[in-house]
Scaffold this motif. Structure first.
Motif, PDB file in Angstrom:
ATOM      1  N   LYS A 211      13.396  24.378  59.294  1.00 11.84           N
ATOM      2  CA  LYS A 211      12.821  25.211  58.245  1.00 11.84           C
ATOM      3  C   LYS A 211      13.611  26.486  58.025  1.00 11.84           C
ATOM      4  O   LYS A 211      13.384  27.202  57.059  1.00 11.84           O
ATOM      5  CB  LYS A 211      11.363  25.514  58.577  1.00 11.84           C
ATOM      6  CG  LYS A 211      10.489  24.308  58.325  1.00 11.84           C
ATOM      7  CD  LYS A 211       9.046  24.627  58.476  1.00 11.84           C
ATOM      8  CE  LYS A 211       8.603  24.463  59.896  1.00 11.84           C
ATOM      9  NZ  LYS A 211       7.256  24.998  60.097  1.00 11.84           N
ATOM     10  N   PHE A 252      13.225  22.901  42.926  1.00 12.29           N
ATOM     11  CA  PHE A 252      12.660  23.381  44.179  1.00 12.29           C
ATOM     12  C   PHE A 252      11.545  22.481  44.664  1.00 12.29           C
ATOM     13  O   PHE A 252      11.327  22.357  45.867  1.00 12.29           O
ATOM     14  CB  PHE A 252      12.225  24.841  44.051  1.00 12.29           C
ATOM     15  CG  PHE A 252      13.383  25.769  44.218  1.00 12.29           C
ATOM     16  CD1 PHE A 252      13.873  26.032  45.488  1.00 12.29           C
ATOM     17  CD2 PHE A 252      14.021  26.319  43.134  1.00 12.29           C
ATOM     18  CE1 PHE A 252      14.966  26.852  45.664  1.00 12.29           C
ATOM     19  CE2 PHE A 252      15.115  27.141  43.303  1.00 12.29           C
ATOM     20  CZ  PHE A 252      15.602  27.404  44.569  1.00 12.29           C
ATOM     21  N   LEU A 253      10.867  21.822  43.718  1.00 14.34           N
ATOM     22  CA  LEU A 253       9.878  20.835  44.138  1.00 14.34           C
ATOM     23  C   LEU A 253      10.581  19.722  44.909  1.00 14.34           C
ATOM     24  O   LEU A 253      10.108  19.265  45.958  1.00 14.34           O
ATOM     25  CB  LEU A 253       9.149  20.263  42.917  1.00 14.34           C
ATOM     26  CG  LEU A 253       7.976  19.351  43.258  1.00 14.34           C
ATOM     27  CD1 LEU A 253       6.892  20.144  43.972  1.00 14.34           C
ATOM     28  CD2 LEU A 253       7.404  18.702  42.016  1.00 14.34           C
ATOM     29  N   LEU A 256      11.369  20.923  48.289  1.00  9.96           N
ATOM     30  CA  LEU A 256      10.142  20.953  49.084  1.00  9.96           C
ATOM     31  C   LEU A 256       9.867  19.572  49.665  1.00  9.96           C
ATOM     32  O   LEU A 256       9.589  19.418  50.867  1.00  9.96           O
ATOM     33  CB  LEU A 256       8.986  21.392  48.181  1.00  9.96           C
ATOM     34  CG  LEU A 256       7.876  22.217  48.790  1.00  9.96           C
ATOM     35  CD1 LEU A 256       8.395  23.565  49.224  1.00  9.96           C
ATOM     36  CD2 LEU A 256       6.754  22.399  47.794  1.00  9.96           C
ATOM     37  N   TYR A 259      12.376  18.647  52.408  1.00  8.43           N
ATOM     38  CA  TYR A 259      12.087  19.257  53.707  1.00  8.43           C
ATOM     39  C   TYR A 259      10.857  18.648  54.353  1.00  8.43           C
ATOM     40  O   TYR A 259      10.812  18.449  55.562  1.00  8.43           O
ATOM     41  CB  TYR A 259      11.928  20.771  53.572  1.00  8.43           C
ATOM     42  CG  TYR A 259      13.253  21.482  53.635  1.00  8.43           C
ATOM     43  CD1 TYR A 259      13.932  21.584  54.839  1.00  8.43           C
ATOM     44  CD2 TYR A 259      13.844  21.998  52.503  1.00  8.43           C
ATOM     45  CE1 TYR A 259      15.148  22.216  54.914  1.00  8.43           C
ATOM     46  CE2 TYR A 259      15.070  22.635  52.567  1.00  8.43           C
ATOM     47  CZ  TYR A 259      15.723  22.741  53.769  1.00  8.43           C
ATOM     48  OH  TYR A 259      16.933  23.347  53.843  1.00  8.43           O
ATOM     49  N   LEU A 260       9.860  18.318  53.525  1.00  5.37           N
ATOM     50  CA  LEU A 260       8.655  17.696  54.080  1.00  5.37           C
ATOM     51  C   LEU A 260       9.002  16.370  54.737  1.00  5.37           C
ATOM     52  O   LEU A 260       8.560  16.061  55.848  1.00  5.37           O
ATOM     53  CB  LEU A 260       7.623  17.470  52.977  1.00  5.37           C
ATOM     54  CG  LEU A 260       6.772  18.671  52.613  1.00  5.37           C
ATOM     55  CD1 LEU A 260       5.828  18.328  51.486  1.00  5.37           C
ATOM     56  CD2 LEU A 260       5.980  19.132  53.819  1.00  5.37           C
TER      57      LEU A 260
ATOM     58  N   VAL B  82       1.642  20.176  54.066  1.00  7.78           N
ATOM     59  CA  VAL B  82       2.605  20.635  53.056  1.00  7.78           C
ATOM     60  C   VAL B  82       3.081  22.053  53.363  1.00  7.78           C
ATOM     61  O   VAL B  82       4.272  22.337  53.339  1.00  7.78           O
ATOM     62  CB  VAL B  82       1.990  20.577  51.637  1.00  7.78           C
ATOM     63  CG1 VAL B  82       2.829  21.357  50.649  1.00  7.78           C
ATOM     64  CG2 VAL B  82       1.858  19.134  51.190  1.00  7.78           C
ATOM     65  N   SER B  86       7.114  22.634  55.260  1.00  9.53           N
ATOM     66  CA  SER B  86       8.242  23.028  54.424  1.00  9.53           C
ATOM     67  C   SER B  86       8.547  24.508  54.656  1.00  9.53           C
ATOM     68  O   SER B  86       7.680  25.267  55.058  1.00  9.53           O
ATOM     69  CB  SER B  86       7.910  22.764  52.964  1.00  9.53           C
ATOM     70  OG  SER B  86       6.782  23.494  52.598  1.00  9.53           O
ATOM     71  N   ILE B  90      11.540  28.174  50.636  1.00 11.62           N
ATOM     72  CA  ILE B  90      11.481  27.248  49.504  1.00 11.62           C
ATOM     73  C   ILE B  90      10.142  27.389  48.787  1.00 11.62           C
ATOM     74  O   ILE B  90      10.074  27.324  47.558  1.00 11.62           O
ATOM     75  CB  ILE B  90      11.669  25.799  49.992  1.00 11.62           C
ATOM     76  CG1 ILE B  90      12.983  25.658  50.773  1.00 11.62           C
ATOM     77  CG2 ILE B  90      11.623  24.818  48.859  1.00 11.62           C
ATOM     78  CD1 ILE B  90      14.203  25.608  49.931  1.00 11.62           C
ATOM     79  N   GLN B  91       9.084  27.624  49.549  1.00 17.56           N
ATOM     80  CA  GLN B  91       7.772  27.795  48.915  1.00 17.56           C
ATOM     81  C   GLN B  91       7.772  29.003  47.981  1.00 17.56           C
ATOM     82  O   GLN B  91       7.209  28.949  46.892  1.00 17.56           O
ATOM     83  CB  GLN B  91       6.694  27.970  49.979  1.00 17.56           C
ATOM     84  CG  GLN B  91       6.402  26.714  50.758  1.00 17.56           C
ATOM     85  CD  GLN B  91       5.555  26.998  51.975  1.00 17.56           C
ATOM     86  OE1 GLN B  91       4.882  28.008  52.064  1.00 17.56           O
ATOM     87  NE2 GLN B  91       5.605  26.091  52.937  1.00 17.56           N
ATOM     88  N   PHE B  94       9.756  28.015  44.887  1.00 15.54           N
ATOM     89  CA  PHE B  94       8.987  27.092  44.068  1.00 15.54           C
ATOM     90  C   PHE B  94       7.837  27.830  43.381  1.00 15.54           C
ATOM     91  O   PHE B  94       7.630  27.676  42.181  1.00 15.54           O
ATOM     92  CB  PHE B  94       8.449  25.941  44.925  1.00 15.54           C
ATOM     93  CG  PHE B  94       7.566  25.013  44.158  1.00 15.54           C
ATOM     94  CD1 PHE B  94       8.092  24.239  43.138  1.00 15.54           C
ATOM     95  CD2 PHE B  94       6.219  24.924  44.432  1.00 15.54           C
ATOM     96  CE1 PHE B  94       7.284  23.384  42.419  1.00 15.54           C
ATOM     97  CE2 PHE B  94       5.402  24.083  43.715  1.00 15.54           C
ATOM     98  CZ  PHE B  94       5.943  23.312  42.713  1.00 15.54           C
ATOM     99  N   ASN B 126       0.267  30.026  52.611  1.00 14.88           N
ATOM    100  CA  ASN B 126       1.057  29.672  53.780  1.00 14.88           C
ATOM    101  C   ASN B 126       0.362  30.066  55.073  1.00 14.88           C
ATOM    102  O   ASN B 126       0.221  29.252  55.991  1.00 14.88           O
ATOM    103  CB  ASN B 126       2.420  30.355  53.658  1.00 14.88           C
ATOM    104  CG  ASN B 126       3.361  29.937  54.753  1.00 14.88           C
ATOM    105  OD1 ASN B 126       3.287  30.465  55.855  1.00 14.88           O
ATOM    106  ND2 ASN B 126       4.218  28.975  54.475  1.00 14.88           N
TER     107      ASN B 126
END
Lengths: 294, 268
Positions: A211, A252-253, A256, A259-260, B82, B86, B90-91, B94, B126
């Motif tokens: 991460k 970016f989705l 995401l 990474y998930l 989720v 992640s 990135i969150q 996004f 988060n």
């Protein structure tokens, strides 16, 4: 890439998309995924090494060495990691240049830090001023790897120090009773046994490391975050064959989701390793496995 | 220029008050201390609000995840997966671009594209996920006897939750929750490096620290200052959470009080 891609404006959705996703810039983005994987592959063992060294130093009998190990592991507590990243990249760069400067230009008598400038002689510049582009990029990547290894080394040191303390004391006493020296006890008894105790912490660390990889972007490496911003931004029809609006959200989705999936796969793999390692161990996990089998 | 003058100029610079321009040359130590300290206002703002709001969502999610009903369990599990699976970085990206796209749909979303609200929402979600996982773990480790005793007294449903389950969960989760809080405050430094713009250079502590590091090309002054501020903040947090911990454990035998152990693994 495909033969029908010569005039994208005539294509319909799916064909257009297949052409769009295989442009040269997109290929660069796919390559940058491997940069991330490469970073992980290099950083993880290096951080382990740093961590092992620091953990060993923290339990050394030599006082200054113990202080050094303790200071290294505890200094990352309490300070945001990203501050470390931003700090080390410049600090390491300047440190290397300073060292080279001392070696290569011993008769330079002007100060290095002049107001807001950091000036070393030309021969000491890293990379050299006339170096090709790839050297600059590789050097940047190398700095990033070293920074990651230093920061994560401290975390790993924490985990391993804990694991070394958890190895039952009786084990070490037995080794001493057999007349082993400190060194022998360490390498033959402590180190082989500590891994079972260290693994949960280390696998947690691996997740954290995964991460942390998007932070490469902050270190100036052209990673997936960089490309997602670059490619997702509004594309003007004048400059590209594939104009589109602001698609950064979708890029970016995709990151995401990437990474998930990455963390999910790691979780499954690490679970398997843990299952294998606990097999036959005198721990709660091992006992549960034995009971389930019976 | 005296240091007091600098403080009055820049103490609230991160909120947009005081001097409009950031210092340009001849950076003094005083300027760096003041501006970076001024940036800490944002870190505290994000941390405190996300923590407070996140607590309630986290309890809901933890109860949801431990529920036997899949209608409640599945969404909670997915939410936690989720947001924990992640990177926060990135969150943030996004979230920012999502709000940017939503802006064209309705003007309701206008304020969300600013860091003050948009980043707060991302941080809130988060930290809820991370806290929920901690609370869920605590829910699972509530002693069976406690719940059985509650049953024997005829407590059921919400009454049992409020009097037995919830306090015990909180008590068990508190040391980890303290870590999560510290961790959250550290995470707030990511905000202005991840898409959210620092309007008129109103940024957080790290924003100013990196500003100074870039301008002076000397990382050895601003980053240690930042580190000092954060260590101070961490100590304050540990102190506050320690008080709460003692209160949560006040009925326990005091000699057996588990020592709070701070295991920080930063970066999310």
């Amino acid at each position: 890439m495909f033969s029908y891609c010569t005039d994208p404006s005539t294509l319909d959705n799916l064909a257009w998309l297949s052409c769009y996703l295989t442009t040269g810039k997109h290929s660069a983005m796919y390559v940058s995924v491997f940069v991330v994987l490469l970073l992980l592959a290099i950083t993880a063992p290096m951080a382990l090494l740093f961590g092992f060294g620091a953990a060993t130093a923290s339990r050394s009998t030599i006082l200054p060495l113990r202080w050094l190990g303790r200071a290294y592991t505890s200094i990352v507590r309490g300070v945001p990691d990203i501050a470390f990243f931003l700090f080390f990249v410049i600090a390491l760069d300047q440190g290397f240049e300073w060292l080279r400067h001392k070696v290569k230009c011993p008769d330079w008598d002007e100060p290095i830090r002049r107001g807001v400038d950091f000036v070393v002689c030309d021969a000491a510049k890293l990379p050299l001023g006339n170096a090709p582009q790839w050297v600059h990029e590789t050097y940047g990547f190398f700095l990033a790897v070293l920074t990651f290894a230093i920061v994560f080394g401290a975390f790993a040191a924490n985990v391993m120090y804990g694991a070394m303390q958890t190895v039952p004391r009786a084990q070490l006493e037995t080794a001493e009773a057999y007349g082993m020296t400190r060194r022998q006890t360490f390498w033959r008894v402590l180190v082989p046994q500590m891994w079972v105790y260290a693994l949960p912490g280390l696998s947690n660390l691996w997740m954290v490391l995964i991460k942390a990889t998007p932070l490469l972007f902050l270190l100036g490496v052209e990673d997936i975050v960089y490309w997602a911003r670059e490619l997702g931004g509004t594309q003007n029809p004048r400059f590209t064959d594939y104009p589109h609006g602001d698609w950064r959200m979708w890029y970016f989705l995709a990151l995401l989701v990437f990474y998930l999936m990455f963390t999910k796969v790691s979780e499954v793999v690490l679970d398997r390793i843990m299952k294998r390692l606990t097999k036959g161990q005198a721990t709660m996990g091992g006992e549960a496995q034995r009971k389930a089998a019976a | 220029m005296s240091c007091l003058q600098t403080i009055s100029d820049y103490a609230f610079r991160s909120l947009g008050y005081g001097e409009r321009l950031l210092p340009r040359g001849d950076f003094t130590l005083c300027q760096q201390f003041t501006l970076i300290g001024s940036g800490m206002i944002w870190n505290v703002y994000f941390g405190v609000l996300a923590l407070l709001a996140g607590f309630f969502l986290a309890v809901t999610l933890a109860v949801g995840k431990s529920s036997a009903n899949p209608m409640a369990r599945k969404p909670a599990e997915w939410f936690i997966f989720v947001f924990r699976g992640s990177p926060l970085f990135i969150q943030f990206f996004f979230g920012y671009f999502l709000f940017l796209s939503l802006k064209s749909v309705s003007s309701v979303f206008d304020p969300f594209t600013s860091a003050a609200l948009g980043a707060l929402v991302v941080l809130f979600l988060n930290t809820s996920a991370y806290t929920a996982e901690i609370f869920y773990g605590a829910l699972l480790s509530i002693p069976k006897g406690d719940v059985e005793a509650a049953d024997a007294y005829g407590m059921t449903g919400f009454k049992r939750f409020r009097r037995i389950t919830f306090p015990t969960m909180l008590r068990l989760a508190w040391p980890s929750y303290t870590n999560e809080a510290i961790f959250l405050f550290h995470a707030t430094t990511l905000v202005f490096f991840s898409g959210f713009p620092a309007l008129r250079q109103k940024g957080d502590a790290l924003y100013y620290a990196s500003y100074f590091a870039d301008k002076t090309f000397n990382p050895f002054v601003p980053y240690p200052i930042l580190a000092g501020y954060f260590i101070l903040l961490t100590l304050v947090l540990i102190g506050l959470f320690g008080v709460a911990n003692r209160r949560l454990n006040r009925h326990m035998p005091q000699t057996k009080l588990p020592r709070m152990k701070f295991r920080l693994n930063l970066i999310r």
